[in-house]
Design a protein around this motif. Structure first.
Motif, PDB file in Angstrom:
ATOM      1  N   ALA A   4       0.829  -1.211   0.000  1.00 40.31           N
ATOM      2  CA  ALA A   4       0.000   0.000   0.000  1.00 40.31           C
ATOM      3  C   ALA A   4       0.861   1.258   0.000  1.00 40.31           C
ATOM      4  N   SER A   7       2.592   1.662  -3.373  1.00 46.71           N
ATOM      5  CA  SER A   7       1.640   2.121  -4.381  1.00 46.71           C
ATOM      6  C   SER A   7       1.344   3.611  -4.217  1.00 46.71           C
ATOM      7  N   ARG A   8       1.228   4.082  -2.955  1.00 49.74           N
ATOM      8  CA  ARG A   8       0.952   5.493  -2.720  1.00 49.74           C
ATOM      9  C   ARG A   8       2.111   6.360  -3.181  1.00 49.74           C
ATOM     10  N   SER A  11       2.026   6.623  -6.840  1.00 43.52           N
ATOM     11  CA  SER A  11       0.970   7.531  -7.284  1.00 43.52           C
ATOM     12  C   SER A  11       1.440   8.974  -7.243  1.00 43.52           C
ATOM     13  N   HIS A 211      -3.803   8.758 -13.052  1.00 41.13           N
ATOM     14  CA  HIS A 211      -4.376   7.423 -12.891  1.00 41.13           C
ATOM     15  C   HIS A 211      -4.896   6.870 -14.218  1.00 41.13           C
ATOM     16  N   ASP A 215      -1.867   4.291 -14.139  1.00 39.12           N
ATOM     17  CA  ASP A 215      -2.338   3.330 -13.145  1.00 39.12           C
ATOM     18  C   ASP A 215      -2.718   2.029 -13.858  1.00 39.12           C
ATOM     19  N   GLN A 223      -4.785  -2.746  -4.149  1.00 47.81           N
ATOM     20  CA  GLN A 223      -5.423  -1.575  -3.574  1.00 47.81           C
ATOM     21  C   GLN A 223      -6.944  -1.660  -3.643  1.00 47.81           C
ATOM     22  N   PRO A 227      -8.970   2.267 -11.294  1.00 48.11           N
ATOM     23  CA  PRO A 227      -8.182   3.507 -11.299  1.00 48.11           C
ATOM     24  C   PRO A 227      -9.024   4.750 -11.050  1.00 48.11           C
ATOM     25  N   SER A 229     -11.738   4.980  -9.155  1.00 47.43           N
ATOM     26  CA  SER A 229     -12.065   5.075  -7.729  1.00 47.43           C
ATOM     27  C   SER A 229     -10.838   5.481  -6.918  1.00 47.43           C
ATOM     28  N   ARG A 230      -9.659   4.994  -7.306  1.00 45.24           N
ATOM     29  CA  ARG A 230      -8.440   5.405  -6.596  1.00 45.24           C
ATOM     30  C   ARG A 230      -8.142   6.884  -6.853  1.00 45.24           C
ATOM     31  N   SER A 234      -7.843   9.725  -3.894  1.00 47.92           N
ATOM     32  CA  SER A 234      -6.620  10.526  -3.818  1.00 47.92           C
ATOM     33  C   SER A 234      -6.907  12.001  -4.014  1.00 47.92           C
TER      34      SER A 234
END
Length: 259
Positions: A4, A7-8, A11, A211, A215, A223, A227, A229-230, A234
């Motif tokens: 996690a 990945s953050r 991003s 994203h 992404d 996650q 993409p 929804s992420r 974010s």
């Protein structure tokens, strides 16, 4: 380092990558090809947002002032002062940005993701075209400009709703209402609202395009979610952080004066 966290970090690297694609070419938007693409995307966003946003702003302005006048039993000037701080100055940019994020930010991510999956990015690359600029710049600038313009639009219609509530429930004629209420609007707060609107729009544009283009985790990835929804999560977190920072810089308060 957990998946996690990794990945953050990735991003944020993608957000920086998208922003640099814009900053490294500050005059790119002046070229006819890019300017036409930005204007086309901007007009599309405005056409899809104006009616619903104006109606929501008018209703919110009316209900807020009506609540203060009827339930709190405050006078017209107090009601208008609360409206100015809560909705015109603070809520206007944030509510507009959230609605723009829900309607346009997720669509931008989905569209760019579809273009990537269909091989359009590779096609542009094979043609020797600068595809990051062609795809990122129109969405990024259009979302940023649209957020600022729509914030002013939201403020105008919420003001009309507030004035109507004051006129109906405060038992004032139009001239007396304008004489007592409008001086309470502090135009010194407009740069603050404009800065927040531009910042929110830039955040939405950077996150949505990053994203959409970079992404590659599927909905079943570590996650969870798509993409889009992420990007939604974010964007909301970064907008909240930016809102707190700007409020502290301008007024020395955090969490709307609680700190």
């Amino acid at each position: 380092m957990s998946d996690a966290t990794a990945s953050r970090i990735a991003s944020f690297s993608e957000y920086r990558r998208v922003l640099l694609a814009l900053l490294m070419q500050p005059r790119l938007w002046q070229q006819p090809l890019y300017r036409a693409a930005v204007l086309r995307q901007f007009n599309l966003i405005m056409a899809q947002s104006l009616m619903s946003l104006g109606l929501r702003a008018f209703i919110l302005g009316f209900l807020l002032v009506a609540y203060v006048l009827v339930v709190v039993s405050a006078d017209v000037q107090v009601a208008f002062k609360i409206f100015h701080i809560a909705l015109f100055r603070e809520g206007g940019p944030l509510i507009t940005a959230i609605l723009l994020l829900l309607s346009q930010g997720t669509d931008t991510t989905s569209v760019l993701q579809t273009q990537r999956d269909r091989g359009e990015l590779a096609w542009l690359h094979n043609l020797g075209l600068p595809w990051p600029h062609l795809l990122v710049l129109p969405h990024l600038l259009a979302l940023t400009l649209a957020c600022a313009v729509l914030t002013g639009y939201f403020q105008l219609f919420s003001l009309l709703g507030a004035l109507l509530a004051n006129a109906l429930l405060g038992h004032l004629d139009v001239f007396e209402l304008l004489q007592r209420a409008l001086p309470l609007l502090q135009l010194d707060d407009m740069p603050y609202a404009l800065l927040k609107a531009l910042g929110f729009g830039l955040i939405i544009g950077c996150v949505a395009t990053a994203h959409g283009l970079y992404d590659r985790e599927s909905a079943s990835g570590s996650q969870g979610g798509s993409p889009a929804s992420r990007a939604l999560v974010s964007s909301f977190l970064l907008m909240s952080l930016f809102n707190l920072v700007v409020a502290y810089v301008f007024y020395g308060v955090l969490f709307y004066g609680l700190l």
